[in-house]
Write an enzyme that holds these catalytic residues in place. Structure first.
Site, mmCIF file in Angstrom:
data_model
loop_
_atom_site.group_PDB
_atom_site.id
_atom_site.type_symbol
_atom_site.label_atom_id
_atom_site.label_comp_id
_atom_site.label_asym_id
_atom_site.label_seq_id
_atom_site.Cartn_x
_atom_site.Cartn_y
_atom_site.Cartn_z
ATOM 1 N N GLU A 1 0.840 -1.207 0.000
ATOM 2 C CA GLU A 1 0.000 0.000 0.000
ATOM 3 C C GLU A 1 0.871 1.251 0.000
ATOM 4 O O GLU A 1 2.057 1.182 0.301
ATOM 5 C CB GLU A 1 -0.951 -0.017 1.203
ATOM 6 N N LYS B 1 2.669 4.765 1.059
ATOM 7 C CA LYS B 1 3.102 5.401 2.309
ATOM 8 C C LYS B 1 2.869 6.895 2.133
ATOM 9 O O LYS B 1 3.504 7.547 1.309
ATOM 10 C CB LYS B 1 4.574 5.114 2.564
ATOM 11 N N ASP C 1 2.895 10.796 3.173
ATOM 12 C CA ASP C 1 3.770 11.653 3.944
ATOM 13 C C ASP C 1 2.920 12.675 4.710
ATOM 14 O O ASP C 1 2.625 13.747 4.225
ATOM 15 C CB ASP C 1 4.733 12.366 2.992
ATOM 16 N N ARG D 1 1.033 10.864 17.501
ATOM 17 C CA ARG D 1 1.958 9.791 17.818
ATOM 18 C C ARG D 1 2.865 10.159 18.997
ATOM 19 O O ARG D 1 3.184 9.336 19.836
ATOM 20 C CB ARG D 1 2.814 9.472 16.588
ATOM 21 N N GLU E 1 -3.096 8.451 9.096
ATOM 22 C CA GLU E 1 -2.249 9.585 8.756
ATOM 23 C C GLU E 1 -3.109 10.783 8.367
ATOM 24 O O GLU E 1 -3.984 10.659 7.509
ATOM 25 C CB GLU E 1 -1.381 9.147 7.555
ATOM 26 N N TYR F 1 -4.947 3.007 8.176
ATOM 27 C CA TYR F 1 -4.319 1.792 7.667
ATOM 28 C C TYR F 1 -3.935 0.810 8.767
ATOM 29 O O TYR F 1 -3.229 -0.152 8.516
ATOM 30 C CB TYR F 1 -3.068 2.146 6.861
ATOM 31 N N LYS G 1 11.187 3.271 0.555
ATOM 32 C CA LYS G 1 11.147 4.704 0.254
ATOM 33 C C LYS G 1 11.583 4.963 -1.176
ATOM 34 O O LYS G 1 12.603 4.430 -1.627
ATOM 35 C CB LYS G 1 12.083 5.464 1.198
ATOM 36 N N CYS H 1 23.618 46.030 -6.465
ATOM 37 C CA CYS H 1 22.315 45.380 -6.319
ATOM 38 C C CYS H 1 21.538 45.502 -7.635
ATOM 39 O O CYS H 1 21.386 46.608 -8.160
ATOM 40 C CB CYS H 1 21.534 46.040 -5.186
ATOM 41 N N CYS I 1 18.471 48.092 -7.154
ATOM 42 C CA CYS I 1 18.563 49.530 -6.896
ATOM 43 C C CYS I 1 19.935 50.117 -7.224
ATOM 44 O O CYS I 1 20.141 51.320 -7.078
ATOM 45 C CB CYS I 1 18.207 49.825 -5.441
ATOM 46 N N CYS J 1 22.625 43.720 -0.175
ATOM 47 C CA CYS J 1 22.408 45.096 -0.598
ATOM 48 C C CYS J 1 22.132 45.869 0.690
ATOM 49 O O CYS J 1 21.226 45.523 1.443
ATOM 50 C CB CYS J 1 21.204 45.182 -1.529
ATOM 51 N N CYS K 1 15.599 49.701 -0.915
ATOM 52 C CA CYS K 1 15.614 48.880 -2.127
ATOM 53 C C CYS K 1 14.265 48.138 -2.192
ATOM 54 O O CYS K 1 13.860 47.512 -1.201
ATOM 55 C CB CYS K 1 16.790 47.916 -2.015
HETATM 56 S S1 IVH Z 1 1.956 1.248 9.269
HETATM 57 C C1 IVH Z 1 3.607 -0.373 13.176
HETATM 58 N N1 IVH Z 1 1.185 2.091 6.921
HETATM 59 O O1 IVH Z 1 4.867 6.224 8.212
HETATM 60 C C2 IVH Z 1 3.528 0.221 11.839
HETATM 61 N N2 IVH Z 1 2.398 3.587 8.293
HETATM 62 O O2 IVH Z 1 7.676 5.878 8.800
HETATM 63 C C3 IVH Z 1 2.656 1.387 11.819
HETATM 64 N N3 IVH Z 1 2.713 5.828 7.324
HETATM 65 O O3 IVH Z 1 4.544 6.105 11.701
HETATM 66 C C4 IVH Z 1 2.667 2.123 10.584
HETATM 67 N N4 IVH Z 1 1.617 5.442 5.456
HETATM 68 O O4 IVH Z 1 2.896 7.558 10.348
HETATM 69 C C5 IVH Z 1 1.832 2.389 8.044
HETATM 70 N N5 IVH Z 1 0.405 2.728 4.847
HETATM 71 C C6 IVH Z 1 1.036 3.021 5.967
HETATM 72 C C7 IVH Z 1 1.594 4.295 6.178
HETATM 73 C C8 IVH Z 1 2.281 4.540 7.360
HETATM 74 C C9 IVH Z 1 2.292 6.341 6.166
HETATM 75 C C10 IVH Z 1 3.507 6.569 8.327
HETATM 76 C C11 IVH Z 1 3.137 6.303 9.761
HETATM 77 C C12 IVH Z 1 4.360 5.712 10.376
HETATM 78 C C13 IVH Z 1 5.442 6.224 9.486
HETATM 79 C C14 IVH Z 1 6.654 5.346 9.562
#
Ligand code: IVH
Length: 675
Positions: free
Chosen positions: A112, A114, A116, A135, A172, A224, A312, A406, A409, A424, A429
Site C-alpha cells: 500500500e 506510504k 507523507d 503519535r 495519517e 491503515y 522509500k 544590487c 537599486c 544590498c 531597495c
Molecule cells: S503502518 C507499526 N502504513 O509512516 C507500523 N504507516 O515511517 C505502523 N505511514 O509512523 C505504521 N503510510 O505515520 C503504516 N500505509 C502506511 C503508512 C504509514 C504512512 C507513516 C506512519 C508511520 C510512518 C513510519
C-alpha cells in the site's frame, strides 16, 4: 423528552450518513442545501435542548472553543514506526526474515502507499469517538480531539449497528497538494510565511489551539492500522482495511494483496509510476504481512515491528539546461543566485527555477551558465541543483560572478566578515522594503488587518510607502483608488492601521525587523524594557545579562539603534501615533499588600501572557505570600497558563495541578475566586 431524543438521534444519523457519502465516498445523495436544512433543524432542536448536545453531534465539528494547551495521553498500544528500506535487496531480505521467523506457516503480503503526513490514533468506545491522539514519542502523544473533529471525513460515530467496545484506528492526517497550494497562496497574501511542504503545513495545523482555525485548513486523513481492540477480531490486514472502510473511514485509494515477492516488487514499481496520480504526496510504499495472527511470532525491534517494512522512493531527479543565473534580493537584503532552467517535469510539477543558495555553492559544484544539470525535488517544494553533468560540457559554458551592485537599486553590495552571503545595504531597495513592510504588518508583529502582500507591493510600487512609518500617513482616498481596491478595502486598512497604533510594545520591537530578533525575543525584551527608547539606549552588557540574549542579539540591537536612519524611523513612528511603550496590566488588581491570599502556595507561569508581565506575576505572588517556581511538580499549587502553553500545561494536567487563566489570577488577587 424521549421523543426529542429520538428525533435528535434520527437527524444526527442522517447527517452522519450524508456527510460520509459526501466527504468519503464523493457521491452525495442530497444537495448542499438539503444538508444545510437538516443541520439547521438539528441546531434549532439543540438550541432548545442544550442538555442533549453530545460531543459527537454534527453541530460540534467546528464549534469548539480555543484551548490553552494539549494534554498528554498514553497510548495503550504503543505507536510504532516502520523500518525503512531503499532498495529491493532489502525487501528480499525482509521476506527471508519473515519466512524464517514464522516457521513454515503460509502467508502473503499487502502493498500500500506510504503517505507523507502526520500519524494519528483515534479511539472509539462503543462506536463513539472518545479521543484523538498524535503519535508523540510513540508511548504518549497530545490529545487533539477538538482539532480532529473538524476533519469532515472522520466519522464521529462508527457506521455500524454493532460497534466493538473499543477500537483504536491508526492512520495519517495529510494535506492534498491542491489544498497546500491554496493555503500557502492565502498565507502569502496575508503576509505570512508559507509552509515548506504539505507535511509541515499539516503538522502546524494540528498544533493550533483554536479548532476554528483548524477547520479552515484543508486537512484529511486515511487509516491503515489499529491499536487496542476489544470486541472485534481482525485476522488479516486485508480484513482490517475492509473493516476500517466499512466503519466509514477513508483508506488508501489503492492497495494490493499479492502472493509472493516477485508480485510485491512489481507493485512497488507500479506504485512508484503512479505516485503522481494521487492528490497527495506519497514518499514510498509499505509492505505488510497479511496474516495478523503471525505478528506476535514475528516480533519487533526497539523501534518497529518485523511484519512490515517501508520502501522509500528516491527523491525525483531530472536533467535540464541551466540557461541563466539571476539574482533575487530578499527581505534582509541578501542576494540569492537563482538557476533559470529549461522547464522540466519533476515530481508532478513543472520546474523552471532552482535556488543556488550562494556564490560558494556555485563554486563548490562548479556550476556554469549553459551547463546540463541534474535537479532534485525532495520533500521540500523548492528544487535544488544536485550536480553538473560534466560529460556534456561543450566549452561554451560561462562562469558566473556575483554582481558588485544590487540588481534592484544599483547600490554597491557588501559582504560581512565571516558570512558567505552578499547583501544590498539599502533599506529602501524595493524588494527589501516590500518584505520589511510585509514583516511589519504580519500577524506575529503589528498584526495589521487589511494589509496583505499584494497591497504592500502596490503601495511600494506607487511610491506611497518608503518605510513602515509611511503606512500611518496613507490617504484613504488614494488607497481606495488603487487597482482592485475600493472604499471597503481602504476602510478596512485604515481601521487596521488605527488599531495597530495601540499594539503591545513587543509587536513593534518584532515588527522593526532587527536582525536576529524574533517574536519570542521581542516578548522577553518587553519584559525588561518599558519603552522602545529604553531598549534603544541599553548597553550591550545590559542586554547580554538578560535571559536568552546572547552577544549576537545584543550587538544586533545596538547596531540597529545606532543608525541615524533607524533613529529617524522610530521618531516618525512615534510622531505618527504608534505606541512605543509597555502597556499597563489591563486590569490591575488591588494592591493589598496585607493580604496573604497566596500564603504557602507555589505558582508556575507558562505560555504568553497578555494582561500581566511575568516579573509582575512573580512580584504579586510574592507580595501576597506565595512563591513562584520554574517547573511544574506535585508540589505546584497553581499553574497560570497563558496563550500557547505547552508541556508545562500538559504536565500540570497529568499531575492534577490546578490550572488558571490570567483572569482567574486577577480574581484570586481580588478575592472573588477561592484560592
Ligand atoms: S503502518 C507499526 N502504513 O509512516 C507500523 N504507516 O515511517 C505502523 N505511514 O509512523 C505504521 N503510510 O505515520 C503504516 N500505509 C502506511 C503508512 C504509514 C504512512 C507513516 C506512519 C508511520 C510512518 C513510519
Amino acid at each position: 423528552m424521549a421523543e426529542v431524543e429520538n428525533e435528535l438521534a434520527e437527524i444526527r444519523k442522517a447527517l452522519h450518513h450524508h456527510n460520509h457519502l459526501y466527504y468519503v465516498e464523493a457521491r452525495a445523495q442530497i444537495s448542499d442545501r438539503e444538508f444545510d436544512q437538516l443541520l439547521g433543524q438539528l441546531e434549532a432542536l439543540e438550541a432548545a435542548h442544550p442538555e442533549l448536545i453530545t460531543p459527537d453531534s454534527p453541530t460540534q465539528r467546528v464549534g469548539g472553543a480555543p484551548i490553552e494547551g494539549f494534554s498528554s495521553v498514553t497510548h495503550r498500544v504503543p505507536m510504532a514506526s516502520l523500518a525503512n528500506s531503499y532498495n529491493k535487496d532489502e525487501i528480499l531480505e525482509f521476506d527471508k526474515r519473515v519466512q524464517k521467523l514464522i516457521d513454515g506457516k503460509a502467508y502473503n503480503y499487502v502493498v500500500e502507499p506510504k503517505i507523507d503526513g502526520v500519524a494519528l490514533s483515534l479511539r472509539y468506545e462503543d462506536g463513539k469517538l472518545a479521543v484523538a491522539v498524535t503519535r508523540g514519542d510513540g508511548h504518549s502523544g497530545d490529545d487533539i480531539t477538538s482539532n480532529i473533529r473538524t476533519i469532515r471525513s472522520i466519522p464521529m460515530v462508527l457506521e455500524s449497528e454493532t460497534p466493538p467496545a473499543v477500537i483504536e484506528l491508526r492512520g495519517e492526517v495529510y494535506m492534498s497538494r491542491d489544498g497546500f497550494q491554496a493555503l500557502n497562496d492565502r498565507r502569502r497574501e496575508d503576509g505570512r510565511d508559507a509552509f515548506a511542504n504539505p507535511r509541515n503545513a499539516c503538522a502546524g495545523s494540528l498544533k493550533l489551539l483554536d479548532p476554528r482555525s483548524v477547520a479552515e485548513r484543508p486537512l484529511d486523513a486515511v487509516f491503515y492500522g489499529v491499536g487496542e481492540l476489544e470486541g472485534i477480531e481482525l485476522l488479516t490486514h486485508e480484513e482490517l482495511l475492509n473493516t476500517v472502510k466499512a466503519f466509514g473511514f477513508r483508506t488508501h485509494p489503492v492497495h494490493w494483496l499479492v502472493p509472493d515477492m516477485p508480485a510485491v516488487l512489481d507493485k512497488l514499481d507500479e506504485l512508484e509510476k503512479r505516485k503522481h496520480d494521487f492528490p497527495f504526496e506519497i514518499d514510498g510504499a509499505v509492505v505488510k504481512v497479511n496474516q495478523r495472527n503471525v505478528y506476535e511470532d514475528l516480533g519487533r525491534t526497539a523501534k518497529s515491528p518485523r511484519w512490515a517494512i517501508a520502501y522509500k522512493y528516491e527523491p525525483e531527479q531530472a536533467e535540464t539546461v541551466l540557461q541563466d543565473i539571476t539574482i533575487q534580493v530578499g527581505r534582509t537584503g541578501v542576494l540569492t543566485p537563482v538557476a533559470e532552467l529549461d522547464p522540466v517535469l519533476i515530481s508532478g510539477s513543472t520546474v523552471s527555477r532552482a535556488t543556488l543558495h550562494n556564490e560558494d555553492e556555485i563554486r563548490r559544484k562548479d556550476i556554469r551558465i549553459g551547463d546540463h544539470v541534474l535537479i532534485e525535488k525532495a520533500g521540500e517544494i523548492i528544487p535544488a541543483v544536485v550536480r553538473v553533468m560534466n560529460e556534456k560540457r561543450t566549452g561554451s559554458e560561462k562562469t558566473f560572478t556575483m554582481p558588485t551592485t544590487c540588481p534592484e537599486c544599483g547600490t554597491p553590495v557588501i559582504k560581512r566578515e565571516g558570512e558567505v552571503a552578499v547583501r544590498c545595504p539599502n533599506d529602501a531597495c524595493p524588494p527589501q522594503l516590500k518584505n520589511a513592510i510585509i514583516h511589519f504588518a504580519r500577524r506575529s508583529a503589528m498584526d495589521i488587518e487589511g494589509l496583505g502582500e499584494t497591497l504592500v507591493h502596490m503601495l511600494v510600487d506607487h511610491g506611497l510607502v518608503k518605510d513602515p512609518s509611511d503606512l500611518y500617513t496613507l490617504d484613504r482616498a488614494v488607497v481606495a483608488g488603487l487597482e482592485r481596491m475600493g472604499e471597503k478595502s481602504a476602510e478596512k486598512l485604515m481601521q487596521g492601521l488605527e488599531v495597530s497604533k495601540q499594539a503591545d510594545l513587543w509587536r513593534i520591537i518584532h515588527g522593526l525587523g532587527i536582525p536576529h530578533i524574533g517574536q519570542r525575543s521581542s516578548q522577553i525584551l518587553e519584559e525588561h524594557f518599558a519603552t522602545l527608547e529604553d531598549l534603544a539606549g541599553a548597553s550591550v552588557e545590559h542586554l547580554e545579562s538578560l535571559p536568552d540574549v546572547g552577544p549576537i542579539v545584543a550587538e544586533s540591537i545596538k547596531e540597529y539603534f545606532a543608525s541615524p536612519e533607524k533613529k529617524a524611523l522610530v521618531k516618525r513612528l512615534e510622531d505618527r501615533g504608534v505606541n512605543l511603550a509597555r502597556k499597563q496590566a489591563a486590569d490591575p488588581p488591588v494592591d493589598d499588600a496585607a493580604s496573604q491570599v497566596f500564603s504557602g502556595m507555589t505558582f508556575v507561569v507558562t505560555g504568553t501572557l497578555s494582561a500581566y508581565k511575568r516579573d509582575e506575576v512573580a512580584n504579586l505572588v510574592r507580595q501576597h505570600g506565595g512563591k513562584t517556581s520554574g517547573s511544574v511538580s506535585a508540589k505546584t499549587n497553581c499553574l497560570l497558563a497563558g496563550e500557547n502553553a505547552g508541556s508545562k500545561l500538559a504536565k500540570a494536567r497529568s499531575l492534577g495541578v490546578r490550572v488558571i487563566s490570567e483572569r482567574e489570577f486577577g480574581d484570586l488577587l481580588r478575592g472573588t475566586l477561592e484560592p
